[in-house]
Write an enzyme that holds these catalytic residues in place. Structure first.
Site, short mmCIF file in Angstrom:
data_model
loop_
_atom_site.label_atom_id
_atom_site.label_comp_id
_atom_site.label_asym_id
_atom_site.label_seq_id
_atom_site.Cartn_x
_atom_site.Cartn_y
_atom_site.Cartn_z
CB SER A 1 -0.72 0.00 1.41
OG SER A 1 -1.62 1.37 1.14
CE LYS B 1 -1.34 -4.08 3.63
NZ LYS B 1 -1.91 -5.30 2.20
CE1 TYR C 1 -3.47 -2.30 5.56
CE2 TYR C 1 -3.02 -0.26 4.59
CZ TYR C 1 -3.98 -1.68 4.42
OH TYR C 1 -3.78 -1.65 2.76
#
Length: 244
Positions: A140, A157, A153
């Site tokens: 991401s 990533k 998160y």
């Protein structure tokens, strides 16, 4: 790599980007393994009927190593090989770091990062033995830039990017290529429920002034799978958000 006739395993492919990727490969003549924690519905399977390829479903939890190994073994038993692995499955549990629980932090890493490791490890032996394969990890832009409220998160990533480059170095001599995609704001069920104010704020960060489409991410996945001399790279499909 010629896509037609290859076998593609897409984790987290019951909706969104994963489902779009599965459809794209199937439309090009690849056999597809659909995957989710629970069984993929008959309605989703029916959407693949016109492609004339084999479509199998394998359910399980990628964050559990034994289950990941069993899913890969089952897919190979069904199709004969896994030529392309798309590590797409992922979750979010957003919140400011000062209020985030250890469980919320670890849960996201367990699925997004450890799950990617588990699935990758399971396919590496057969791919290196065959001296051919492609692994594509769905990272991401948040893994490149960080984002307030997404420390877990972003960490997962960013970890996927380092993992991608390390595995690419390990298996390049065996003609197994490992790359990552870093999507930006992609139009999805998640963006559909956002207020106009939030959407405008998000769009203000995108030079192209629009959200991406899941089909555009799928096109990048096909590109990475088909390129024979491209490995260890991260392609950001983000409308220019992270350009340097």
């Amino acid at each position: 790599m010629q896509i037609k006739g290859k076998n593609v395993f897409v984790t987290g492919s019951s909706r969104g980007i994963g489902l779009a990727i599965a459809h794209k490969f199937a439309s090009l003549g690849a056999n597809v393994v659909l995957n989710g924690r629970s069984q993929v519905s008959d309605e989703i399977l029916a959407t693949f009927a016109d492609y004339g390829v084999k479509v199998e479903t394998v359910s399980g939890d990628i964050s559990v190593q034994k289950e990941a190994q069993e899913m890969v073994a089952k897919a190979i038993d069904l199709l004969g090989s896994i030529d392309i692995l798309i590590n797409n499955a992922g979750i979010t549990k957003d919140g400011l770091a000062m209020r985030m629980s250890e469980e919320e932090f670890e849960a996201v890493l367990k699925i997004n990062l450890t799950g990617t490791f588990n699935m990758t490890q399971a396919v590496l032996k057969p791919m290196t033995k065959a001296r051919e394969g492609a692994i594509i990890n769905m990272s991401s832009v948040v893994g490149l830039t960080g984002n307030a409220g997404q420390a877990n998160y972003a960490a997962s990533k960013a970890g996927m990017i380092g993992f991608t480059k390390s595995i690419a170095r390990e298996v390049a001599a065996r003609n197994v290529r490992v790359n990552a995609i870093a999507p930006g704001f992609i139009e999805s069920d998640m963006t559909a429920v956002l207020s106009d104010k939030i959407k405008e704020m998000m769009l203000g960060q995108i030079p192209m002034r629009r959200f991406g489409q899941v089909e555009e991410v799928a096109d990048v996945a096909v590109f990475l799978a088909s390129q024979e001399y491209l490995t260890g790279q991260v392609i950001a499909i983000d409308g220019g958000m992270t350009m340097q």
